[in-house]
Scaffold this active site. Sequence first.
Site, PDB file in Angstrom:
ATOM      1  N   LYS B  82       0.854  -1.194   0.000  1.00 41.59           N
ATOM      2  CA  LYS B  82       0.000   0.000   0.000  1.00 41.59           C
ATOM      3  C   LYS B  82       0.887   1.240   0.000  1.00 41.59           C
ATOM      4  O   LYS B  82       1.903   1.281   0.719  1.00 41.59           O
ATOM      5  CB  LYS B  82      -0.907  -0.034   1.233  1.00 41.59           C
ATOM      6  CG  LYS B  82      -1.954   1.054   1.294  1.00 41.59           C
ATOM      7  CD  LYS B  82      -2.887   0.826   2.489  1.00 41.59           C
ATOM      8  CE  LYS B  82      -3.971   1.863   2.597  1.00 41.59           C
ATOM      9  NZ  LYS B  82      -4.919   1.570   3.712  1.00 41.59           N
ATOM     10  N   SER B 160      -9.661   1.520   2.983  1.00 42.41           N
ATOM     11  CA  SER B 160      -8.801   2.346   2.161  1.00 42.41           C
ATOM     12  C   SER B 160      -7.709   1.548   1.446  1.00 42.41           C
ATOM     13  O   SER B 160      -7.050   2.082   0.558  1.00 42.41           O
ATOM     14  CB  SER B 160      -8.139   3.428   3.027  1.00 42.41           C
ATOM     15  OG  SER B 160      -7.292   2.839   4.010  1.00 42.41           O
ATOM     16  N   SER B 184      -9.939  -1.008   7.226  1.00 49.10           N
ATOM     17  CA  SER B 184      -9.388  -0.783   5.886  1.00 49.10           C
ATOM     18  C   SER B 184      -8.665  -1.981   5.291  1.00 49.10           C
ATOM     19  O   SER B 184      -8.257  -1.940   4.130  1.00 49.10           O
ATOM     20  CB  SER B 184      -8.440   0.427   5.907  1.00 49.10           C
ATOM     21  OG  SER B 184      -9.182   1.614   5.973  1.00 49.10           O
TER      22      SER B 184
END
Lengths: 135, 471
Positions: B82, B160, B184
Amino acid sequence: MPKKIDAVAAERGLSRRKFGQEAALAGVAAVLGVGSVGAEATSAPVEHDLAGKDEVEARFQRVILQYGERLSDEEKTRIRKILAYNERLLQPIRSFPLENGQSPATGLKLYPDPARLAGEGHHAPAEFKKSDRKS
Amino acid sequence: MLSDDVLYLPIRQLAERIRRRTLSPVELTEAYLERSERLGPKLNAYVTLTPELALRQAAAAEQEIAKGHYRGPLHGIPYAAKDLVAVKGYPTTWGARPFAKREFDYNATVIERLNQAGAVLIGKAAMIELAGGLGYESGDAALTGPCRNPWNTDYWTCGSSSGSGAIVSAALAVWALGSDTRGSIICPSAWCGISGMRPSFGRVSRHGAMAIAYSMDKLGPMARTAEDCGLILSVIAGHDPEDHDSLPESVAAFPYPADSASATPLRVGRLTNVWNDAEPGLNQVVDGALRVMEKAGAKVSDVEVPDGPYESAAELTILMEATAAFQDLIHSGRCAELSDPLGRINGYASEQFSAAEYMQVQRVRTQLQQRIDALFDDFDVLAAAGQSSGASPLKAAPDAGLDEPIEQRAPDGISSLCGLPAITVPCGLNKDKLPLGIQFVGRALNDHGVIEAARTFQAHTDWHKQRPPLS
């Protein structure tokens, strides 16, 4: 279409989306003197909500004082709704029964680390050395 | 070129082929890079691909293994991270326009650990801007545009860790690193039909990762199977003095598999008062999954989450801590550069919270932690649907959910607030042919427990082997 929002509401960011939408409801709730729908806030007294409405307005004025020049009229309206939503979040926290000695989930971490002093505080497995790092 | 059958294999099987030298890390990396270049843009899955680094790492792995130096199950295995973890020499954008060109001159600790394990980084995964730290309204809130769900590209991945979910689901990499402050990892894993785990708070170092909420941020694996999550966690877990909240090594370290397996049947508590707004058919799917667990020897019984303002405490903690984390962005006015209308102004409102309110939230939090912990006197894990529905369409109806109450008992809000480990694994499809998940939540530090529960389920099902209809 509740299904979509319900699914999304599980994730924090989507709560933020719901946030804006629910804020409108929160504004209505505050006017009607309706407590938060949170489990521990539904019994909040009317005067509490009125106080909450005052709190929202006070906070709104502080935002405008500090950042008003940066905000469009639409954003100002939205700020007020956000503050109303935040107030809804706070209500069950305020009404949660606590005694003086009940501590927060924050705490000072001692330096040096007590675990390190006790001899177990090696920073990483033995095979992991900064000198071995590659990118 | 390697077939999709190979690219969808879990780590354990790929690692065994690599160890035996019947599979080349370079060939494997090239295959994932090709797939990432071809399919990644359709999904908006990546911020940055790192082919030079990946091929260099893969070649090094291949040479080391040929010389008999096999580092372990992640050696030569391609993954994505990420884009909120620092990787030296590449942009780390936090998914947000104000940081689109920013680079750090060091690696996050988690990246260093993966380097040490011989893992191969093929790219930085797309994400919601600032991981939703200043709020957002839709999946559009990303530097790279809305991340599309491989199961149906008109649907969202959730966030996210949106790119991480899409990347694993579409087999653009073997696994991806995600972050979870409040759901997330769990939500995109559930919606993308993969296995995703949020470790106990403090087990994985966050040094070099963007902070949202210091007392809630966690990094964790998103992969094909629960076992893969365990293998990855065994590499990335461990004490780090650079992370203030890092656990001591004696509890942070995560050997996997566990040194000893429990001889007693797994005790599963089915949460009966959560997801009151579950989509039709979801509860039946979860009930079916729990029947599988029972047939596998688990003892399943009902339990309720005690009353409490869990969601309020979680959201307020994030709002308040994020305001500190992004203070510069708020004060400078650069939050106006964010793509999401809510994210541009939310910090101004959050700044109005008082210090006393923050402390009060944290005092309530302690009490809520104790209420939840008491449930684990009777259960090893708590079980619920991964989310209350399958994925939502990218274009949402503007008035949806207008009269929705605050869901105080959302399972991932509770477990995030309390720092508990949780995992979600796929357990079915809904009427739209979109994945549904079942999640297991464990007592703090019982990361083995949630992995074993999910592994038991996956040993008797093949939902984790299902693939999206993406080509």
